[in-house]
Structure formats: structure tokens, C-alpha cells
Design a protein around this motif. Structure first.
Motif, short mmCIF file in Angstrom:
data_model
loop_
_atom_site.label_atom_id
_atom_site.label_comp_id
_atom_site.label_asym_id
_atom_site.label_seq_id
_atom_site.Cartn_x
_atom_site.Cartn_y
_atom_site.Cartn_z
N GLU A 3 0.76 -1.16 0.22
CA GLU A 3 -0.22 0.20 0.04
C GLU A 3 1.10 1.66 -0.24
O GLU A 3 0.39 2.29 -0.92
CB GLU A 3 -0.77 -0.14 1.28
N GLU A 4 1.89 1.41 0.87
CA GLU A 4 2.98 2.10 1.02
C GLU A 4 3.31 2.51 -0.18
O GLU A 4 3.23 3.71 -0.87
CB GLU A 4 3.84 2.06 2.22
N ILE A 5 4.04 1.73 -1.02
CA ILE A 5 4.67 2.09 -3.06
C ILE A 5 3.44 2.81 -3.51
O ILE A 5 3.83 3.43 -4.20
CB ILE A 5 5.16 0.53 -3.12
N LYS A 6 2.26 1.65 -3.47
CA LYS A 6 1.04 2.39 -4.81
C LYS A 6 0.87 3.85 -4.15
O LYS A 6 0.65 4.36 -5.17
CB LYS A 6 -0.03 1.49 -4.19
N LYS A 7 0.44 4.12 -2.81
CA LYS A 7 0.71 5.31 -1.60
C LYS A 7 1.90 6.37 -3.08
O LYS A 7 1.41 7.42 -3.81
CB LYS A 7 0.76 5.86 -0.32
N PHE A 9 3.10 5.65 -5.64
CA PHE A 9 2.99 6.11 -6.84
C PHE A 9 2.75 7.42 -6.84
O PHE A 9 2.31 7.66 -8.53
CB PHE A 9 2.87 4.56 -7.70
N GLU A 10 0.88 7.32 -6.88
CA GLU A 10 0.47 8.61 -6.52
C GLU A 10 0.79 9.24 -6.54
O GLU A 10 0.11 10.45 -7.48
CB GLU A 10 -1.32 8.12 -5.37
N ILE A 11 1.79 9.55 -5.32
CA ILE A 11 2.04 10.82 -5.74
C ILE A 11 2.67 11.61 -6.44
O ILE A 11 2.87 12.28 -6.65
CB ILE A 11 2.58 11.00 -4.13
N ALA A 12 3.73 11.13 -7.03
CA ALA A 12 4.37 10.65 -8.17
C ALA A 12 3.80 10.92 -9.38
O ALA A 12 4.66 12.49 -10.30
CB ALA A 12 5.42 9.83 -8.62
N GLU A 13 2.97 10.32 -9.54
CA GLU A 13 1.84 11.11 -11.04
C GLU A 13 1.92 12.79 -10.85
O GLU A 13 1.44 13.70 -11.51
CB GLU A 13 0.47 10.26 -10.85
N LYS A 14 1.56 13.38 -9.50
CA LYS A 14 1.06 14.41 -9.31
C LYS A 14 2.83 15.74 -9.39
O LYS A 14 2.50 16.61 -9.13
CB LYS A 14 0.41 14.25 -8.14
N PHE A 15 3.51 15.22 -9.86
CA PHE A 15 4.55 16.04 -9.82
C PHE A 15 5.23 16.25 -11.78
O PHE A 15 4.25 15.60 -12.34
CB PHE A 15 5.83 15.64 -9.22
N LYS A 43 14.73 9.34 -16.32
CA LYS A 43 15.27 10.08 -15.61
C LYS A 43 15.28 9.53 -13.84
O LYS A 43 14.61 8.21 -13.31
CB LYS A 43 15.25 11.51 -15.00
N ARG A 44 16.15 9.81 -12.56
CA ARG A 44 15.76 9.30 -11.52
C ARG A 44 15.65 10.57 -10.42
O ARG A 44 15.90 11.98 -10.67
CB ARG A 44 16.53 8.25 -11.17
N TYR A 45 14.89 10.29 -9.18
CA TYR A 45 14.53 11.44 -8.99
C TYR A 45 14.85 11.15 -7.01
O TYR A 45 14.25 9.84 -6.74
CB TYR A 45 12.53 12.05 -8.44
N ILE A 46 14.09 11.73 -6.26
CA ILE A 46 13.86 11.32 -5.13
C ILE A 46 12.52 12.03 -4.96
O ILE A 46 12.22 13.51 -4.57
CB ILE A 46 14.77 12.23 -3.96
N LEU A 47 12.18 11.49 -4.01
CA LEU A 47 10.28 11.71 -3.56
C LEU A 47 10.83 11.34 -1.42
O LEU A 47 11.06 10.67 -1.66
CB LEU A 47 9.74 10.66 -3.96
N GLN A 48 10.38 12.84 -0.97
CA GLN A 48 9.64 12.65 0.21
C GLN A 48 8.80 13.09 1.20
O GLN A 48 8.32 14.13 0.62
CB GLN A 48 11.55 13.31 0.44
N LEU A 49 8.73 12.22 1.76
CA LEU A 49 7.14 12.10 2.48
C LEU A 49 8.43 13.65 3.73
O LEU A 49 9.55 12.60 4.67
CB LEU A 49 6.82 11.01 3.02
N LEU A 92 3.42 19.00 -2.08
CA LEU A 92 2.13 18.89 -2.55
C LEU A 92 1.73 18.59 -1.10
O LEU A 92 1.86 17.56 -0.11
CB LEU A 92 2.18 17.91 -3.81
N ARG A 93 0.38 19.11 -0.89
CA ARG A 93 -0.09 18.55 -0.01
C ARG A 93 -0.80 17.73 -0.05
O ARG A 93 -1.85 17.71 -0.59
CB ARG A 93 -1.30 19.37 0.93
N CYS A 94 -1.15 15.90 0.34
CA CYS A 94 -2.08 15.24 0.42
C CYS A 94 -1.77 14.54 0.89
O CYS A 94 -1.05 13.30 0.71
CB CYS A 94 -1.62 14.99 -1.97
#
Ligand code: ADP
Ligand code: GN1
Ligand code: MG
Length: 354
Positions: A3-7, A9-15, A43-49, A92-94
Motif C-alpha cells: 500500500e505504501e508504494i502504491k501511495k 506512485f499516486e503521489i509521483a503522478e502529481k509532480f 530520469k531518477r528522482y528523490i521523493l520525500q514525505l 504537494l499537500r496530499c
């Protein structure tokens, strides 16, 4: 897929990524934010909560990071690049606050010093970082964590955690608590020197762990200083002392066997040479005098923070097992004990480096 990784992916689409995310996994070993590596076709990116318990003002925090990275970039320094959300905002606030950075390729981070010259390069890089920010207007910065290196306050917070004993763990930490309490009157020198204007306030990084520098994978030279969440007004001594705390140890910050943990004078010397070489034109006489003490102080402060979090039930630092924070506190206190016996030798070394 969890579920964590699914979330994620959802967030990544919003960048505004170049390409569609095809792989996302947890990344790095920071104690504060939850970090992921995103791979797209291009490319590669860093995503942070971002950790909202630790950083209460995300808007101010991201404004700091954009301002500091713009300033560094203009001076020709490689730095973090914020990738905006589809809305154009820097985060992003989500279900929490998320941000994306470009992944800085062909670099490595070190969890401990494996090569003396790498640590010397880190010293030079943290010194240069302060130089580059010496003309940055500190008044535009939000104080992301007030009193971050106010050690007397950290000690008061620690004693409050000890007396409230929320997690019922004080009985396992008596020796460590006594060690810190016995030194209660040694924690105020930098705070009072700043208050009295005896040392200057500068723009400092404040979290100068070795794994907050990306080193070139081929040359071993520092490429970029990262983890800019705590860039605030502070003392040059915080950055010096905290680097030594983490890097001039013969073992990991969370080594369970404290017999393996020693303060290393050769590593201290290497870092001091690099750092002092960089700041030599700007450091004041009293700052020079306080360099050895700053290592003792930053290590004691980190020890009391780990121990306080253990007593509070692990609410601040990420932990992997039940007594992780106690294990971390013990390594710090072992180093403090050795550092206090080495203050004279450190002074001599600083003089030789200058
Ligand atoms: P924390 O605040 O939790 O320590 P960091 O911002 O330091 O989080 O990131 C954790 C780790 O992720 C770093 O130690 C580093 O290994 C890696 N990292 C962070 N940003 C980047 C980046 N832009 N490029 C490559 N690696 C990065
Ligand atoms: C945290 O974020 P990270 O893991 O680089 C902490 C530092 C501590 C360090 C101890 C914002 O650093 O202050 O010295 O852990 N960062 C924050 O390893 O509290
Ligand atoms: Mg970090």
C-alpha cells in the motif's frame, strides 16, 4: 506492491517528472523524512514525505530550501533541484507533505568514514558551504526548528522526559541519565557566547552528518550538500562539532558494542584540516578556541536527544528496533567521555592546522 508504494506512485503522478514513474522504492538512511527513489524511463528522482512532527511549517521550510538552493546555484555550486508539483508549487499537500528533488547521479553517501581523505573532503565542503552562504540574507529564513542547537534547552527537555518517563523506560537508562546530569554545568558555553555577541551568528547547515553530503562516485570529492531542512542562523561551531560527532568515530552511530566505539584523533585532524582550510579567512579567535569543545558539546547534545526520545517512546527519530535510541545514546556518551579527555590534544591539533 505494498500500500505504501502504491501511495508513492499516486503521489509521483502529481509532480512534473520527465517520463512516467516505473519503479519506486525506499531509499537512504535518514532518521527524519521518509525517502523514496523514483525511476522513470528517462530520469531518477528523490521523493520525500516530510516529517510534520519535526517540521511544523512546511511552507516556510520549502521557501528556505528554494531560496538557499537558488543562492548556491547562482554562485556555481551544485545543489538540490526542487521539482515542482503539477500545480507549480514546490511541494504537494496530499495525506502529508511531499516534495521531489532531481536525483544527483554518479554520487555516493557514506554511513561511516572508510577513507581519511573522504572525511577531509567533507570538512572542506562544509567549510565552503558556510563561505558560500556568508552573503545570504539570514532574515529571509524561517527558523524551521526553534532552539535546534540550544544545548541548555535540550538538557532541560531531556530532564523533563526523564521525570515524566512516558514509556516507563527510565529504569533501563539510569547510568546514561546520571552521566548526562553529572555534566549539566558544561552545556552552556556556545549558547552564552552567542547571547553575549562573543561569537557571530552565521547561516549554518546544522545537520552536518557525513551522509548529508553527496560525494562524487569516481573522484571522492564532495559534489553537493543535501538535507537543507535545518539551514538556519547558527554558529560555525555547530557544523564543525556535529561533523566530528558522526564522522570521527571508529564505529557506526548505532553500534551496539560500545567497546568498538572510539573517538579518533587522526579523523579529527583530517576533518579539521579541510574545514579550517576553507574558513581560515573568516573564523574568529574565540571560535577557534571553542572548536574542540564544540565536538564534545554536539555529541553530548545528540546523546541527550536520543536518550530523551527513548524515554518518550520513540516519537522523533526513526527506529528499527525497540532500544535503537538507547543504543544510539550509548555510542554518543562513549564518545563524549573520550572527547573530554582529548580536549588538550584537539587544541594542539587545531593550532597546527592553522
Ligand atoms: P533525512 O532528513 O531523513 O536525513 P535526507 O534528505 O538526508 O533525509 O535524505 C536521505 C538520503 O537520501 C540521503 O542520505 C541520501 O543518501 C539520499 N538523497 C537525498 N537527496 C538526494 C538527491 N537529490 N540525490 C541523490 N541522493 C539523495
Ligand atoms: C537527524 O535527518 P538526519 O538523519 O540527517 C537529526 C539530526 C541528528 C541526526 C543524528 C532534523 O539527522 O539533528 O544529529 O539525526 N535531524 C533533525 O543522526 O533532527
Ligand atoms: Mg539526512
Amino acid at each position: 506492491m505494498t500500500e505504501e508504494i502504491k501511495k508513492a506512485f499516486e503521489i509521483a503522478e502529481k509532480f512534473r517528472l520527465d517520463g512516467k514513474a516505473k519503479d519506486i522504492c525506499r531509499y537512504g538512511s535518514g532518521h527524519i523524512n521518509t525517502t523514496y527513489l523514483i525511476t522513470t524511463d528517462n530520469k531518477r528522482y528523490i521523493l520525500q514525505l516530510m516529517n510534520e512532527t519535526v517540521f511544523r511549517d512546511t511552507y516556510g521550510l520549502m521557501r528556505n530550501i528554494c531560496a538557499v538552493t537558488d543562492h548556491l546555484r547562482k554562485s556555481g555550486t551544485e545543489t538540490l533541484t526542487v521539482v515542482p508539483a503539477l500545480s507549480g508549487e514546490s511541494y504537494l499537500r496530499c495525506d502529508g507533505n511531499w516534495r521531489v528533488y532531481e536525483f544527483i547521479e554518479n554520487t555516493v553517501t557514506y554511513q561511516s568514514v572508510t577513507d581519511k581523505s573522504i572525511f577531509g573532503n567533507a570538512g572542506e565542503a562544509f567549510g565552503m558551504f558556510q563561505n558560500k552562504l556568508s552573503d545570504f540574507d539570514a532574515s529571509v529564513l524561517t527558523e524551521t526548528i526553534p532552539h535546534f542547537h540550544d544545548t541548555p534547552k535540550r538538557f532541560r527537555d531531556f530532564t523533563a522526559s526523564l521525570s515524566s518517563d512516558k514509556a516507563n523506560r527510565a529504569k533501563y537508562a539510569e547510568r546514561e541519565a546520571d552521566f548526562l546530569t553529572a555534566r549539566a554545568d558544561t552545556y552552556g558555553k556556545i549558547a552564552s557566547a552567542l547571547d553575549r555577541g562573543e561569537i557571530p551568528l552565521r547561516v549554518t547547515h546544522n545537520d552536518t552528518k557525513l551522509n548529508n553530503i553527496l560525494m562524487d562516485a569516481v573522484t571522492g570529492k564532495a559534489r553537493a550538500i543535501i538535507d537543507l531542512d535545518t539551514v538556519m542562523s547558527g554558529s560555525l561551531l555547530y557544523d564543525f562539532g556535529d561533523s566530528i560527532r558522526f564522522g570521527a568515530s571508529t564505529a557506526a552511530e548505532d553500534e551496539r558494542d560500545v567497546n568498538k566505539v572510539h573517538f579518533s584523533m587522526p579523523l579529527f585532524e583530517c576533518f579539521a584540516q579541510g574545514f579550517l582550510g576553507a574558513v581560515s579567512g573568516r573564523i574568529t579567535e574565540y571560535e577557534k578556541e571553542l572548536l574542540p569543545y564544540s565536538c564534545y558539546l554536539m555529541t553530548a547534545e545528540c546523546g541527550m536527544r536520543f536518550l530523551a526520545d527513548y524515554l518518550d517512546g520513540d516519537v522523533y527519530f526513526a527506529v528499527k528496533y525497540a532500544d535503537h535510541n538507547l543504543v544510539r545514546a550509548r555510542t554518543q556518551l562513549k564518545l563524549v567521555g573520550e572527547m573530554e579527555r582529548c580536549l588538550g590534544t584537539m587544541e594542539e591539533t587545531v593550532k597546527n592546522c592553522l
